[in-house]
Design a protein around this motif. Sequence first.
Motif, PDB file in Angstrom:
ATOM      1  N   ALA A 163     -23.722 -47.594  45.557  1.00  0.00           N
ATOM      2  CA  ALA A 163     -22.530 -47.493  44.565  1.00  0.00           C
ATOM      3  C   ALA A 163     -21.157 -47.568  45.632  1.00  0.00           C
ATOM      4  O   ALA A 163     -20.249 -48.177  45.141  1.00  0.00           O
ATOM      5  CB  ALA A 163     -22.474 -46.327  43.737  1.00  0.00           C
ATOM      6  N   GLU A 164     -21.154 -46.745  46.562  1.00  0.00           N
ATOM      7  CA  GLU A 164     -19.976 -46.519  47.592  1.00  0.00           C
ATOM      8  C   GLU A 164     -19.894 -47.761  48.186  1.00  0.00           C
ATOM      9  O   GLU A 164     -18.692 -48.394  48.196  1.00  0.00           O
ATOM     10  CB  GLU A 164     -20.241 -45.691  48.361  1.00  0.00           C
ATOM     11  N   THR A 228     -14.930 -48.881  38.738  1.00  0.00           N
ATOM     12  CA  THR A 228     -15.785 -48.128  39.496  1.00  0.00           C
ATOM     13  C   THR A 228     -14.936 -47.330  40.429  1.00  0.00           C
ATOM     14  O   THR A 228     -13.581 -47.445  40.683  1.00  0.00           O
ATOM     15  CB  THR A 228     -16.376 -49.031  40.556  1.00  0.00           C
ATOM     16  N   PRO A 231     -16.794 -41.984  45.666  1.00  0.00           N
ATOM     17  CA  PRO A 231     -17.684 -40.949  45.230  1.00  0.00           C
ATOM     18  C   PRO A 231     -16.885 -39.715  45.351  1.00  0.00           C
ATOM     19  O   PRO A 231     -16.146 -39.501  46.201  1.00  0.00           O
ATOM     20  CB  PRO A 231     -18.951 -40.915  46.274  1.00  0.00           C
ATOM     21  N   ASP A 572     -19.588 -42.467  40.576  1.00  0.00           N
ATOM     22  CA  ASP A 572     -19.507 -44.018  40.585  1.00  0.00           C
ATOM     23  C   ASP A 572     -18.605 -44.550  39.680  1.00  0.00           C
ATOM     24  O   ASP A 572     -17.984 -45.762  40.083  1.00  0.00           O
ATOM     25  CB  ASP A 572     -20.849 -44.649  40.097  1.00  0.00           C
TER      26      ASP A 572
END
Length: 605
Positions: A163-164, A228, A231, A572
Amino acid sequence: MSDVEIPERKPIRVWPALVIAVLTWAVVLIPGWVVPLTFIHFVSMQLGPVVGALAMTIWWLNQRQFPRRTRWISWLVAIVSMVVLMGMSHSSLRVLLTVYGLPTALTTLAVALLLTRGVAWPSRRLIAWFGFIGVFLAALFVRVGKIDAAFAFTLVPRWTPTAEDNFLASLDSDDGSPSETSGYSLPQTPAAYDWPAFRGPLRNGIVEGVSFSVDWNAQPPAELWRRTVGPAWSSFCVVGPLLFTQEQRGEDEAVVAYDVETGQPVWTCLNEGRFEAAMGGIGPRATPTYDEGALYVMGSNGLVQRIDAITGESSWKYDLVEQLEAPLPAWGFASSPLVVDEFVIVFAGGGEDKGVVALNRTDGTLAWSSGVGSHGYASAQLATIGDQDQVLMVSNVGVESLEAGSGESLWLHEWDIGQMARTTQPLILSRDDGGASIYLGTGYGNGTMRVDVRRDDSQWVTEEQWIANLKPYFNDMVHAQGHLFGFDGAIFMAADAETGEKAWKRGRYGHGQVLLVADMETMLVITEDGDLLLVDVNVDRLNEIARIKAVEGVTWNHPVIAGGRLFIRNADTMVAYDLPLLDDRSDIVPAEAPGDAEVLDIEGA
């Protein structure tokens, strides 16, 4: 793998290896079922695989049917292979490979030897060796997809973008570009509906002066925007038109301002640094604090700074590790700064009068250091007890009160938990005699303590009232109708604030967070899986009013209500909802009791 091969003189006794493998798994798993997230559980996860590997080593080195050199070389090859492969694995797997991978490897080794009893020794040994290192070899191709507070995890192909990774790629697009800051203005003093600090103006997780419709079938919260985010376990600070949070952006920690209405970034303040814990995730942990046009922020590596809330420019920085020689905590620095008068107060964890530090808000110089805590993950809390303002600090030692101007210790109530960590904020209730009851929640199976504090002439007196079996891990509690509401482990509960006796314990929400909407006598609960629930303040039973899916993935961050809007984020995604505001609570209708599939009732737990 060895020198000269010789025929076996007698069969290898494999049953001890099988027993060792079974016992290793028992030590690793059973405490997690019986006493999850306790000191015993954590010790068993760490020591079980190590002791199992040591026992297997002793078993192998005592197989005297082989020359000593053969035994030692075979053992050395296996160990070197394991270490090399673990070093080549994805960083998210390192701890899991020790906790679960090593017992799996010991098991495959024993099973391989058992199943190859009729095979000639050179081939049999090679098969056993491949069985052992096969676990670590397979680990080269996967990484952790997600891992929750109970260490339940998923594996995904290693080459799958995280996700990063996806977030960093999105920063190259136009919608990730910062906006112009010239059109924004912020108040010196936050309005009543703002959310200027961690868990709100009083850091108690209570929203005042807000009512909204709870008929989410007819009037659900309207999603304003979703985007988005990098993190982090930080929450939000919301003042006027801007929302502030922290996030990880590659090798930099970022403090970011977003437009409340659109979710578009307004400015970004970057500082080099990255914190990553295999079991705890990536990025900053603390929440920015707003005061008189400035943000005060602590990064996960101990960098405290003041930032102009309009421009995003940093005016001073203080590094706790370099300048105070404070140790870097195992889970990263997590103290959200507390601004009191001319001081910015944070937990440093240096112990011996370096547990807590106060920095001058104007230039960031050290004003004082005090406190006895050597580690912890709570934030300083301002309280008025006996007509005296004092700063409460929770740590491994217990709870300590400091005078804000000088750092002088007013009182200390010890409840030392050794090397285990405290994370939750103290819950403080005023009493009629001018004193206060302080509730100190502690995970790892320790429970919650009620401490009564009062001034007796010129002396402060603390008295332990009870320790109840309420075990919040990193999940803060709220108080309403004479009861504590929050998490006992992974299950939501209500307990009598006077006695500590549980009223009910229902609802497997995981390790989530709770927010009290005081005017509605309703709680917003965000589950660990990202579900958003409305729960009635009810001392008799759990009453779920409404539920929607807010975000996907592990969600530990605290939700926020500010300006009639609800803000939620995890590592996220972040999302903003427009709440259907009301002047009263007339549309609230008690819901039917949730079904067995939704909640678990534990009598006397």
